[in-house]
Design a protein around this motif. Structure first.
Motif, PDB file in Angstrom:
ATOM      1  N   LEU A  56      -1.257   1.158  -7.300  1.00  0.00           N
ATOM      2  CA  LEU A  56      -1.956   1.952  -6.668  1.00  0.00           C
ATOM      3  C   LEU A  56      -0.799   1.393  -5.074  1.00  0.00           C
ATOM      4  CD1 LEU A  56      -5.355   1.765  -6.955  1.00  0.00           C
ATOM      5  CD2 LEU A  56      -4.065   3.167  -7.219  1.00  0.00           C
ATOM      6  N   ARG A  57      -0.024   3.085  -4.418  1.00  0.00           N
ATOM      7  CA  ARG A  57       0.317   1.409  -3.674  1.00  0.00           C
ATOM      8  C   ARG A  57       0.211   2.723  -1.938  1.00  0.00           C
ATOM      9  NH1 ARG A  57       7.280   1.541  -4.083  1.00  0.00           N
ATOM     10  NH2 ARG A  57       6.740  -0.400  -3.740  1.00  0.00           N
ATOM     11  N   SER A  58      -0.248   2.457  -1.314  1.00  0.00           N
ATOM     12  CA  SER A  58      -0.233   2.188  -0.307  1.00  0.00           C
ATOM     13  C   SER A  58       0.930   1.920   1.363  1.00  0.00           C
ATOM     14  CB  SER A  58      -1.660   2.809   0.841  1.00  0.00           C
ATOM     15  OG  SER A  58      -2.101   0.944   0.802  1.00  0.00           O
ATOM     16  N   ASP A  59       0.577   2.262   2.883  1.00  0.00           N
ATOM     17  CA  ASP A  59       1.160   1.610   3.776  1.00  0.00           C
ATOM     18  C   ASP A  59       0.062   0.783   3.920  1.00  0.00           C
ATOM     19  OD1 ASP A  59      -0.570   2.994   5.182  1.00  0.00           O
ATOM     20  OD2 ASP A  59       0.744   4.155   5.771  1.00  0.00           O
ATOM     21  N   LYS A  60       0.653  -0.177   5.572  1.00  0.00           N
ATOM     22  CA  LYS A  60       0.132  -0.980   5.791  1.00  0.00           C
ATOM     23  C   LYS A  60      -1.706  -0.909   6.639  1.00  0.00           C
ATOM     24  CE  LYS A  60       3.434  -4.628   4.625  1.00  0.00           C
ATOM     25  NZ  LYS A  60       2.529  -5.821   3.782  1.00  0.00           N
ATOM     26  N   GLU A  61      -1.315   0.408   7.003  1.00  0.00           N
ATOM     27  CA  GLU A  61      -2.681   0.168   8.187  1.00  0.00           C
ATOM     28  C   GLU A  61      -3.777   0.107   7.278  1.00  0.00           C
ATOM     29  OE1 GLU A  61      -4.591   4.784  10.177  1.00  0.00           O
ATOM     30  OE2 GLU A  61      -2.983   4.564   8.552  1.00  0.00           O
ATOM     31  N   HIS A  62      -5.114  -0.862   7.513  1.00  0.00           N
ATOM     32  CA  HIS A  62      -6.121  -1.446   7.520  1.00  0.00           C
ATOM     33  C   HIS A  62      -6.987  -0.025   6.877  1.00  0.00           C
ATOM     34  CE1 HIS A  62      -4.972  -5.255   9.215  1.00  0.00           C
ATOM     35  NE2 HIS A  62      -4.383  -4.764  10.457  1.00  0.00           N
ATOM     36  N   SER A  63      -7.047   1.393   7.314  1.00  0.00           N
ATOM     37  CA  SER A  63      -8.129   2.358   6.784  1.00  0.00           C
ATOM     38  C   SER A  63      -7.849   2.330   6.018  1.00  0.00           C
ATOM     39  CB  SER A  63      -7.730   3.233   7.726  1.00  0.00           C
ATOM     40  OG  SER A  63      -6.655   3.753   8.200  1.00  0.00           O
ATOM     41  N   ILE A  64      -6.328   2.676   5.744  1.00  0.00           N
ATOM     42  CA  ILE A  64      -6.143   3.738   3.930  1.00  0.00           C
ATOM     43  C   ILE A  64      -5.844   2.084   3.308  1.00  0.00           C
ATOM     44  CG2 ILE A  64      -3.853   3.031   4.237  1.00  0.00           C
ATOM     45  CD1 ILE A  64      -5.080   5.692   2.143  1.00  0.00           C
ATOM     46  N   MET A  65      -5.613   1.083   3.531  1.00  0.00           N
ATOM     47  CA  MET A  65      -5.628   0.476   2.517  1.00  0.00           C
ATOM     48  C   MET A  65      -7.034  -0.447   2.111  1.00  0.00           C
ATOM     49  SD  MET A  65      -3.149  -3.068   4.585  1.00  0.00           S
ATOM     50  CE  MET A  65      -4.207  -4.198   3.588  1.00  0.00           C
ATOM     51  N   ALA A  66      -7.692  -0.089   3.157  1.00  0.00           N
ATOM     52  CA  ALA A  66      -9.804  -0.530   2.375  1.00  0.00           C
ATOM     53  C   ALA A  66     -10.054   0.973   1.344  1.00  0.00           C
ATOM     54  CB  ALA A  66     -10.034  -0.025   3.996  1.00  0.00           C
ATOM     55  N   VAL A  67      -9.556   1.937   1.642  1.00  0.00           N
ATOM     56  CA  VAL A  67      -9.550   2.931   1.396  1.00  0.00           C
ATOM     57  C   VAL A  67      -8.722   3.027  -0.079  1.00  0.00           C
ATOM     58  CG1 VAL A  67      -8.987   5.269   0.245  1.00  0.00           C
ATOM     59  CG2 VAL A  67      -9.846   4.443   2.695  1.00  0.00           C
ATOM     60  N   VAL A  68      -7.282   2.054  -0.445  1.00  0.00           N
ATOM     61  CA  VAL A  68      -6.966   1.584  -1.721  1.00  0.00           C
ATOM     62  C   VAL A  68      -7.963   0.555  -2.322  1.00  0.00           C
ATOM     63  CG1 VAL A  68      -5.281   0.573  -2.775  1.00  0.00           C
ATOM     64  CG2 VAL A  68      -4.294   2.266  -1.156  1.00  0.00           C
ATOM     65  N   GLN A  69      -8.136  -0.471  -1.522  1.00  0.00           N
ATOM     66  CA  GLN A  69      -9.387  -1.531  -2.084  1.00  0.00           C
ATOM     67  C   GLN A  69     -10.010  -0.893  -2.885  1.00  0.00           C
ATOM     68  OE1 GLN A  69      -9.073  -3.827   0.865  1.00  0.00           O
ATOM     69  NE2 GLN A  69      -6.918  -4.788   0.522  1.00  0.00           N
ATOM     70  N   ALA A  70     -10.671  -0.015  -2.127  1.00  0.00           N
ATOM     71  CA  ALA A  70     -12.083   0.348  -2.195  1.00  0.00           C
ATOM     72  C   ALA A  70     -12.331   1.563  -3.797  1.00  0.00           C
ATOM     73  CB  ALA A  70     -13.057   1.203  -1.308  1.00  0.00           C
ATOM     74  N   ILE A  71     -10.666   1.782  -4.251  1.00  0.00           N
ATOM     75  CA  ILE A  71     -10.606   2.491  -5.647  1.00  0.00           C
ATOM     76  C   ILE A  71     -10.604   2.133  -6.581  1.00  0.00           C
ATOM     77  CG2 ILE A  71      -9.026   4.210  -6.541  1.00  0.00           C
ATOM     78  CD1 ILE A  71      -8.857   5.554  -3.611  1.00  0.00           C
ATOM     79  N   ALA A  72      -9.419   0.747  -6.570  1.00  0.00           N
ATOM     80  CA  ALA A  72      -9.592  -0.278  -6.915  1.00  0.00           C
ATOM     81  C   ALA A  72     -10.767  -0.948  -8.035  1.00  0.00           C
ATOM     82  CB  ALA A  72      -8.619  -1.131  -6.541  1.00  0.00           C
ATOM     83  N   ALA A  73     -11.597  -1.383  -6.734  1.00  0.00           N
ATOM     84  CA  ALA A  73     -13.070  -1.773  -7.132  1.00  0.00           C
ATOM     85  C   ALA A  73     -14.281  -1.099  -8.309  1.00  0.00           C
ATOM     86  CB  ALA A  73     -13.497  -2.105  -5.420  1.00  0.00           C
ATOM     87  N   LYS A  74     -14.148   0.560  -7.487  1.00  0.00           N
ATOM     88  CA  LYS A  74     -14.471   1.404  -8.224  1.00  0.00           C
ATOM     89  C   LYS A  74     -14.098   1.451  -9.855  1.00  0.00           C
ATOM     90  CE  LYS A  74     -17.535   2.922  -5.307  1.00  0.00           C
ATOM     91  NZ  LYS A  74     -19.023   3.095  -5.286  1.00  0.00           N
ATOM     92  N   ARG A  75     -12.739   2.250  -9.584  1.00  0.00           N
ATOM     93  CA  ARG A  75     -11.910   1.304 -11.229  1.00  0.00           C
ATOM     94  C   ARG A  75     -12.222   0.347 -12.291  1.00  0.00           C
ATOM     95  NH1 ARG A  75      -7.117   2.062 -12.336  1.00  0.00           N
ATOM     96  NH2 ARG A  75      -7.147   3.237 -13.973  1.00  0.00           N
ATOM     97  N   ALA A  76     -13.196  -0.519 -11.226  1.00  0.00           N
ATOM     98  CA  ALA A  76     -12.934  -1.966 -12.359  1.00  0.00           C
ATOM     99  C   ALA A  76     -13.728  -1.521 -13.849  1.00  0.00           C
ATOM    100  CB  ALA A  76     -14.088  -3.187 -12.250  1.00  0.00           C
ATOM    101  N   PRO A  77     -13.861  -1.446 -14.644  1.00  0.00           N
ATOM    102  CA  PRO A  77     -12.936  -3.483 -15.383  1.00  0.00           C
ATOM    103  C   PRO A  77     -11.196  -3.209 -15.553  1.00  0.00           C
ATOM    104  CG  PRO A  77     -13.726  -2.573 -17.436  1.00  0.00           C
ATOM    105  CD  PRO A  77     -14.326  -1.168 -16.260  1.00  0.00           C
ATOM    106  N   ALA A  78     -11.141  -1.298 -15.425  1.00  0.00           N
ATOM    107  CA  ALA A  78      -9.373  -1.486 -15.584  1.00  0.00           C
ATOM    108  C   ALA A  78      -8.912  -2.018 -14.507  1.00  0.00           C
ATOM    109  CB  ALA A  78      -9.273   0.496 -14.688  1.00  0.00           C
TER     110      ALA A  78
END
Length: 184
Positions: A56-78
């Motif tokens: 997952l790739r995004s820019d460094k804006e804090h709000s979009i990074m939070a969304v990407v991290q939430a998506i990564a957490a919800k996809r666990a254990p992938a």
């Protein structure tokens, strides 16, 4: 006549880069506070067949990074590799930026057409505008050829064959079980 100013609304655009399969969705707020956006991206990834390891790739804006991290957490254990583009590196996410311009133009065109058809004004915070943004990426993925095939064909292995109506067109429907329900 001049159009009154619209409220600003955040829009998330996700793209499966290799086939240009896209999702665009209006968020009610920036960051991980909009559960609908996170669910929409997760459904998009599932529809695209991306159930295994993913980058997952995004820019460094804090709000979009939070969304990407939430998506990564919800996809666990992938496994998810979360990357951010370097500051000032507009080219690294350029394909998504260009896609967002295309989707925004398509959503504006559908909005203007709907406004003319129904003689109404649709603001950017209207549910109809929210739907037009989502619909614009849906239309692109199913009907815009990219390198000889639509993104939908590349992902699903077949052409889209469902019914489609003009955006904003009145459509009547009845739930199959509606006649079994009590009157009220």
């Amino acid at each position: 006549t001049e159009r009154p100013p619209d409220p600003q609304v955040p829009i998330l655009c996700a793209a499966l880069k290799r086939v240009v399969y896209v999702l665009s969705v209006v968020a009610t707020c920036k960051g991980r506070g909009d559960a609908f956006v996170i669910k929409a991206v997760l459904r998009f990834l599932l529809e695209a067949g991306l159930t295994g390891p993913l980058r997952l790739r995004s820019d460094k804006e804090h709000s979009i990074m939070a969304v990407v991290q939430a998506i990564a957490a919800k996809r666990a254990p992938a496994r998810c590799i979360v990357e951010t583009s370097p500051v000032g590196s507009h080219g690294s996410l350029g394909s998504v930026d260009r896609m967002m311009q295309f989707i925004a133009g398509h959503a504006r065109a559908m909005r203007l057409d709907c406004e003319q058809m129904w003689k109404v004004t649709i603001k950017a915070n209207s549910p109809l505008f929210v739907w037009s943004v989502l619909h614009a990426s849906w239309i692109h993925s199913r009907f815009q050829p990219v390198r000889g095939a639509t993104p939908y064909e590349a992902v699903q292995g077949r052409q889209y064959r469902g019914l489609i109506y003009k955006f904003g067109q009145a459509v009547l429907l009845r739930q199959p079980y509606a006649t079994d329900l009590p009157k009220m």
